[in-house]
Design a protein around this motif. Structure first.
Motif, PDB file in Angstrom:
ATOM      1  N   SER A 106       1.751   5.721  -3.180  1.00  0.00           N
ATOM      2  CA  SER A 106       2.300   4.373  -3.401  1.00  0.00           C
ATOM      3  C   SER A 106       2.797   4.204  -4.827  1.00  0.00           C
ATOM      4  O   SER A 106       3.810   3.551  -5.071  1.00  0.00           O
ATOM      5  CB  SER A 106       1.241   3.300  -3.111  1.00  0.00           C
ATOM      6  N   THR A 107       2.073   4.806  -5.766  1.00  0.00           N
ATOM      7  CA  THR A 107       2.474   4.706  -7.174  1.00  0.00           C
ATOM      8  C   THR A 107       3.875   5.276  -7.360  1.00  0.00           C
ATOM      9  O   THR A 107       4.734   4.658  -8.013  1.00  0.00           O
ATOM     10  CB  THR A 107       1.466   5.484  -8.058  1.00  0.00           C
ATOM     11  N   ILE A 108       4.126   6.439  -6.777  1.00  0.00           N
ATOM     12  CA  ILE A 108       5.435   7.077  -6.956  1.00  0.00           C
ATOM     13  C   ILE A 108       6.510   6.364  -6.142  1.00  0.00           C
ATOM     14  O   ILE A 108       7.623   6.147  -6.626  1.00  0.00           O
ATOM     15  CB  ILE A 108       5.341   8.596  -6.655  1.00  0.00           C
ATOM     16  N   LEU A 109       6.162   5.923  -4.929  1.00  0.00           N
ATOM     17  CA  LEU A 109       7.151   5.197  -4.115  1.00  0.00           C
ATOM     18  C   LEU A 109       7.574   3.902  -4.820  1.00  0.00           C
ATOM     19  O   LEU A 109       8.756   3.565  -4.872  1.00  0.00           O
ATOM     20  CB  LEU A 109       6.560   4.890  -2.733  1.00  0.00           C
TER      21      LEU A 109
ATOM     22  N   ARG B  25       6.573  -2.703   1.017  1.00  0.00           N
ATOM     23  CA  ARG B  25       5.219  -2.573   0.469  1.00  0.00           C
ATOM     24  C   ARG B  25       4.337  -3.244   1.472  1.00  0.00           C
ATOM     25  O   ARG B  25       4.433  -4.451   1.644  1.00  0.00           O
ATOM     26  CB  ARG B  25       5.091  -3.393  -0.803  1.00  0.00           C
ATOM     27  N   ALA B  26       3.463  -2.484   2.100  1.00  0.00           N
ATOM     28  CA  ALA B  26       2.675  -3.038   3.187  1.00  0.00           C
ATOM     29  C   ALA B  26       1.985  -4.340   2.785  1.00  0.00           C
ATOM     30  O   ALA B  26       2.047  -5.339   3.482  1.00  0.00           O
ATOM     31  CB  ALA B  26       1.654  -2.017   3.652  1.00  0.00           C
ATOM     32  N   GLU B  27       1.405  -4.348   1.596  1.00  0.00           N
ATOM     33  CA  GLU B  27       0.564  -5.499   1.238  1.00  0.00           C
ATOM     34  C   GLU B  27       1.371  -6.747   0.898  1.00  0.00           C
ATOM     35  O   GLU B  27       0.816  -7.825   0.791  1.00  0.00           O
ATOM     36  CB  GLU B  27      -0.417  -5.127   0.111  1.00  0.00           C
TER      37      GLU B  27
ATOM     38  N   ASP C 242       6.251   2.085   2.809  1.00  0.00           N
ATOM     39  CA  ASP C 242       4.879   2.492   2.512  1.00  0.00           C
ATOM     40  C   ASP C 242       3.982   2.182   3.708  1.00  0.00           C
ATOM     41  O   ASP C 242       3.723   1.013   4.008  1.00  0.00           O
ATOM     42  CB  ASP C 242       4.382   1.767   1.255  1.00  0.00           C
ATOM     43  N   GLU C 243       3.539   3.208   4.374  1.00  0.00           N
ATOM     44  CA  GLU C 243       2.666   3.099   5.554  1.00  0.00           C
ATOM     45  C   GLU C 243       3.186   2.106   6.604  1.00  0.00           C
ATOM     46  O   GLU C 243       2.480   1.160   6.969  1.00  0.00           O
ATOM     47  CB  GLU C 243       1.236   2.735   5.143  1.00  0.00           C
TER      48      GLU C 243
ATOM     49  N   ALA D  51       5.902   6.894   2.867  1.00  0.00           N
ATOM     50  CA  ALA D  51       4.512   7.310   2.654  1.00  0.00           C
ATOM     51  C   ALA D  51       3.765   6.977   3.944  1.00  0.00           C
ATOM     52  O   ALA D  51       3.868   5.854   4.445  1.00  0.00           O
ATOM     53  CB  ALA D  51       3.900   6.546   1.482  1.00  0.00           C
ATOM     54  N   THR D  52       3.075   7.950   4.494  1.00  0.00           N
ATOM     55  CA  THR D  52       2.452   7.699   5.790  1.00  0.00           C
ATOM     56  C   THR D  52       1.194   8.523   6.004  1.00  0.00           C
ATOM     57  O   THR D  52       1.016   9.582   5.392  1.00  0.00           O
ATOM     58  CB  THR D  52       3.449   7.999   6.944  1.00  0.00           C
ATOM     59  N   HIS D  53       0.321   8.016   6.873  1.00  0.00           N
ATOM     60  CA  HIS D  53      -0.821   8.788   7.370  1.00  0.00           C
ATOM     61  C   HIS D  53      -0.639   9.048   8.866  1.00  0.00           C
ATOM     62  O   HIS D  53      -1.556   9.526   9.514  1.00  0.00           O
ATOM     63  CB  HIS D  53      -2.129   8.015   7.166  1.00  0.00           C
ATOM     64  N   SER D  54       0.520   8.705   9.423  1.00  0.00           N
ATOM     65  CA  SER D  54       0.666   8.761  10.880  1.00  0.00           C
ATOM     66  C   SER D  54       1.119  10.129  11.382  1.00  0.00           C
ATOM     67  O   SER D  54       2.222  10.583  11.072  1.00  0.00           O
ATOM     68  CB  SER D  54       1.705   7.717  11.325  1.00  0.00           C
ATOM     69  N   PRO D  55       0.292  10.779  12.204  1.00  0.00           N
ATOM     70  CA  PRO D  55       0.702  12.072  12.757  1.00  0.00           C
ATOM     71  C   PRO D  55       1.885  11.936  13.712  1.00  0.00           C
ATOM     72  O   PRO D  55       2.582  12.915  13.970  1.00  0.00           O
ATOM     73  CB  PRO D  55      -0.546  12.568  13.497  1.00  0.00           C
TER      74      PRO D  55
END
Ligand code: ATP
Ligand code: MG
Length: 243
Positions: free
Chosen positions: A58-61, A111-113, A158-159, A189-193
């Protein structure tokens, strides 16, 4: 270089400016991925950032988004909310970007948040038909992807999977593909397979040694998810113990 003649990637490469003021002991340069950020090249279609929580994705994105002219709260480029957050890292000012001769004509920084804030802003400036606030989180995101993103764009997400059911993640893959065919570039940026399976992509793995390219089937996301789904009763037993 073959890249010099093609419009994409709009964002070709980033590195740390040689004259940047670097303090390795404090955020963001305390993050290994940031320290090793040099001549990081992007795929014309999709570049994924993967890695453990806290590895610096997230920092780099966010730094890329700010350096490309997006507001720190996210949204399209004309979304510049009146207040700013103090939590924005100074990294963007230390980035050197190599860009295409052609500028994208559309763009979005998710940004998700802060999706809620941006939805509020879009309500205020007036959006067609249905307010994004009248949608669920996932519905709103799919609206953006299908109806608002116009193509010829640079999209920084992001996610995005945070909003999406597995079924909608599949739909998102196909929407992303449509936009890619329509001259768009994504950095996600993701955690999704599921999202990571997108074939026209480069997967950049962030870890304690820096950033390295990895093949889909060599990601933990793929390996752990597959292993867990195939053997979940046994894995649960190992994780939770036998009572
Ligand atoms: N504003 C800040 N000030 C100081 N440290 C920060 C700040 N924002 C993030 N960090 C730290 O920097 C590191 C990287 O955070 P970052 O949010 O980039 O990780 P990430 O890879 O996106 O993780 P996740 O997968 O959980 O979203 C973390 O250790 C985090 O605690
Ligand atoms: Mg993150």
């Amino acid at each position: 270089m073959s890249n010099t003649l093609s419009a994409r990637p709009y964002l070709q490469e980033i590195s740390i400016r040689p004259d940047a003021d670097i303090d390795l002991n404090s955020y963001p340069f305390s993050i290994p991925a940031v320290q090793e950020l040099n001549f990081l090249k992007f795929h014309p279609d999709v570049t994924f950032f993967v890695g453990e929580n806290g590895s610096g994705k997230s920092t780099i994105l966010e730094a890329i988004a700010l350096a490309m002219g997006f507001g720190p709260e996210g949204g399209s480029k004309n979304v510049q909310l009146l207040y700013t957050t103090d939590s924005v890292s100074p990294l963007h000012a230390s980035l050197k970007l190599r860009k295409s001769f052609r500028k994208p004509t559309d763009g979005y920084f998710l940004r998700a948040e802060s999706f809620f804030n941006v939805a509020t802003y879009m309500d205020a400036i007036g959006t067609p038909d249905r307010s994004l606030h009248a949608c669920s989180h996932g519905e709103a995101f799919m609206q953006l992807l299908i109806n608002k993103f116009r193509g010829n764009g640079l999209y920084l997400l992001d996610e995005p999977e945070a909003a999406l059911s597995p079924n909608r993640q599949l739909a998102a893959l196909s929407a992303i593909h449509q936009l890619v065919q329509n001259e768009s570039q994504f950095i996600i940026a993701t955690h999704s397979p599921i999202l990571l399976a997108y074939p026209n992509a480069k997967i950049l793995q962030f870890d304690g040694t820096g950033i390295a390219e990895v093949a889909y089937e060599d990601t933990e996301h793929f390996a752990i998810t597959r292993d867990f789904l195939n053997h979940y009763p046994r894995r649960l037993e190992q994780l939770l113990g036998d009572e």
